[in-house]
Scaffold this motif. Structure first.
Motif, mmCIF file in Angstrom:
data_model
loop_
_atom_site.group_PDB
_atom_site.id
_atom_site.type_symbol
_atom_site.label_atom_id
_atom_site.label_comp_id
_atom_site.label_asym_id
_atom_site.label_seq_id
_atom_site.Cartn_x
_atom_site.Cartn_y
_atom_site.Cartn_z
ATOM 1 N N LYS A 74 1.417 -6.341 8.416
ATOM 2 C CA LYS A 74 2.242 -5.700 9.469
ATOM 3 C C LYS A 74 3.199 -6.507 10.391
ATOM 4 N N GLU A 134 1.113 -4.538 3.687
ATOM 5 C CA GLU A 134 -0.001 -4.306 4.619
ATOM 6 C C GLU A 134 0.137 -5.687 5.574
ATOM 7 N N LEU A 138 1.747 5.095 0.715
ATOM 8 C CA LEU A 138 1.238 6.032 1.935
ATOM 9 C C LEU A 138 1.552 7.322 1.374
ATOM 10 N N PRO A 139 0.776 8.289 1.981
ATOM 11 C CA PRO A 139 -0.115 8.027 3.099
ATOM 12 C C PRO A 139 -1.429 7.554 2.594
ATOM 13 N N CYS A 140 -2.137 6.533 3.514
ATOM 14 C CA CYS A 140 -3.298 5.983 3.262
ATOM 15 C C CYS A 140 -4.416 6.951 3.076
ATOM 16 N N CYS A 185 -8.271 1.477 1.872
ATOM 17 C CA CYS A 185 -7.434 2.740 1.512
ATOM 18 C C CYS A 185 -7.385 2.665 -0.117
ATOM 19 N N ALA A 192 5.986 2.877 -0.051
ATOM 20 C CA ALA A 192 4.830 1.826 0.035
ATOM 21 C C ALA A 192 5.315 0.872 1.346
ATOM 22 N N GLU A 193 4.579 0.258 1.647
ATOM 23 C CA GLU A 193 4.943 -0.872 2.619
ATOM 24 C C GLU A 193 3.762 -2.042 2.709
ATOM 25 N N GLN A 219 0.663 -1.295 0.038
ATOM 26 C CA GLN A 219 -0.005 -0.018 -0.069
ATOM 27 C C GLN A 219 0.835 1.163 -0.114
ATOM 28 N N ASN A 242 -4.628 4.593 -3.122
ATOM 29 C CA ASN A 242 -3.233 5.002 -3.283
ATOM 30 C C ASN A 242 -3.503 6.377 -3.317
#
Length: 546
Positions: A283, A281, A237-239, A251, A278-279, A235, A253
């Motif tokens: 976690k 999702e 960021l920011p969401c 969310c 991006a990271e 995803q 993009n």
């Protein structure tokens, strides 16, 4: 050698385990089968000794021996339980059967030996107990399928009772589980797990005796830790939340934007609303990502760092009129699974070179607004002209930047009474204002292309109904037209008298000064004519003729 004390102990033991009687009692006996309930008190009757014969024929001795002989004693023709408060008959400890032997001696010769088998009848005196290893904290993947076995528990009852397992529906996360077969101990997943929503669950289970009237039970509180599975995509960021009110956040993009100039090159682009990043999702996994420009790199004009997502402008734009905007498509994919990816858009706007920052021609503007009942009115300045608070940008020939945006900051109780247009005109909400009040506003001018700002203050006075706006900053008209005429005349008369008095005082001082100068001159003349050392000369004597 037996001492008297040892003989006494032997005699007491014989009295307990052996019974001496008269007659040929060793005849007609048989094995003894009996039953006694566990936890029975001391002296509880166990069985009769059925030995036939003539009690007076000879001396017969009966003795108990064997592994469990110490649990019995003989009393006449009866066998009784030898227990105590500290030594209870416990089936779970001793087993279901006690075994001993009854030996019949005649003249110290064994005549007969009979078996004694006593069943310990079970009593429900134990509660079920969970097997410790089955109720330890658990770790379950969020990818486990619904309706499959999540975990299993096991409880044991020392009395051998049948166990029934029950899920406490009032426990915090009972909705996630169910038990289909109550006597199996298998707990089924009732709905899907989601590590990103809930990482730990708590559930309470009961183990209950099913076939007893007491229905003894025990409780286990089980902690289920949800293990993150690789089921989510990256995803950017920011969401940007689509449905913030729901349990699972959805969310989109962001669209990254940045401004560059025609002469700019070799620089890293700083996007808004944040850097290109991006990271994963998931976690709990946070798989590393790789970044790629799918389109819009303009033959290498823009390059991206595959590890950080940083975009660099390698060469300048030749003509911003031909290409005012560049659009790039950026992909972020998991390195361990490229099929898990996401795509975002980046917009690069080309602007003319900005050489001059915006500025106001004043640091403080003066404004006036009349108290009235209308909902809104324009704020005016001296001479009752409309107040225009406008920044100047020398990058434009007329100084007016069409991309300049104005705002009143900071937001507060007084600033809520006013609104500024993009032309710099301030509108007051007059129905909310009070006469004789004064408001200080801070106006911020922001160049939407370069991001540069300028600020100025606006001092606004709320005039009473009937007041007129001052004509200039240095010569203001009478502000209160409804002032009492007599009071105004009196004030004017006082001012006139003070002016006359000041003029008379000044004339007197001038007259005194002149008199003083005249006196000084006369004294000088007298002194010059009478002093003996003064030599009189005349112009004719000082300059004789030839």
């Amino acid at each position: 050698m037996l001492t008297p004390w040892n003989l006494l102990l032997c005699q007491m033991a014989m009295n307990i385990f052996c019974h001496i009687t008269q007659g040929n009692l060793c005849l007609g006996g048989q094995d003894i089968f009996a039953a006694v309930r566990e936890n029975s008190p001391a002296g509880e009757f166990v069985a009769n000794i059925n030995i036939e014969g003539d009690p007076g024929a000879s001396t017969v001795r009966l003795c108990l021996s064997g592994e469990n002989a110490d649990w019995f004693f003989l009393e006449g023709p009866n066998i009784r339980l030898n227990s105590s408060y500290a030594r209870c008959l416990d089936r779970e400890v001793l087993g279901p059967v006690l075994m001993a032997f009854l030996t019949c001696y005649e003249d110290d010769i064994i005549q007969n030996q009979y078996r004694i088998l006593v069943e310990i009848v079970n009593e429900n005196d134990n509660k079920p107990r969970f097997v410790e290893r089955t109720v330890q904290p658990l770790y379950i993947s969020e990818l486990i399928a619904v309706n499959s076995e999540a975990f299993a528990v096991k409880a044991k009852d020392a009395d051998g009772d049948t166990i029934l397992y029950v899920l406490d529906r009032t426990s915090p996360d009972a909705s996630y589980f169910r038990i289909d077969f109550p006597n199996s101990g298998k707990v089924i997943l009732n709905k899907s797990l989601d590590f990103e929503t809930k990482t730990q669950l708590e559930v309470v289970l009961y183990a209950v005796e099913m076939n007893t009237k007491e229905k003894y039970n025990t409780t286990a509180r089980i902690i289920v830790n949800v293990v993150d599975g690789d089921d989510m995509y990256p995803q950017f960021l920011p969401c940007t939340l689509i449905s913030p009110g729901q349990d699972s956040a959805i969310c989109t993009n962001p669209v990254y934007t940045v401004n560059i100039t025609e002469k700019e090159q070799g620089s890293v682009l700083h996007f808004s609303p944040g850097p290109v990043y991006a990271e994963d999702e998931d976690k709990g996994i946070q798989a590393p990502l790789t970044y790629t420009l799918l389109s819009g790199d303009d033959h290498g004009r823009f390059i991206i760092n595959s590890d950080t997502g940083e975009i660099t402008l390698t060469r300048s734009v030749e003509n911003r009129l031909l290409t005012p905007t560049y659009t790039m498509r950026i992909m972020a994919a998991q390195k361990n699974d490229p099929k898990k990816y996401t795509v975002a858009t980046a917009l690069v706007q080309v602007q003319a070179e900005n050489r001059f920052p915006p500025h106001f021609n004043k640091t403080t503007y003066k404004g006036f607004v009349l108290d009235n009942t209308s909902p809104a009115a324009l704020v005016s300045t001296y001479g009752n002209d409309v107040l225009v608070v406008q920044a100047i940008d020398r990058d434009f020939r007329d100084g007016v930047n069409p991309r300049m945006m104005y705002s009143i900051q900071p937001k507060g109780s007084s600033t809520d009474f006013y609104h500024i247009t993009q032309e710099g005109i301030i509108i007051a909400k007059t129905d909310l204002l009070q006469p004789f009040h004064r408001h200080i506003l801070k106006v911020i001018a922001t160049d939407q292309e370069s991001g540069e700002t300028a600020q100025a203050s606006v001092d606004i006075e709320v005039l009473h109904k009937g007041q007129s706006v001052p004509r200039s900053q240095f010569g203001e008209e009478q502000l209160f037209s409804d002032m009492d005429a007599g009071m105004a005349g009196g004030v004017a008369g006082v001012i006139f008298l003070l002016a006359v008095a000041a003029l008379c005082l000044f004339m007197q001082m001038v007259k005194r000064w002149r008199n003083r100068r005249r006196n000084l001159a006369e004294r000088g003349s007298v002194a010059l004519g009478k002093h003996p050392n003064v030599e009189h000369t005349s112009p004719r004597l000082a300059h004789p003729g030839p």
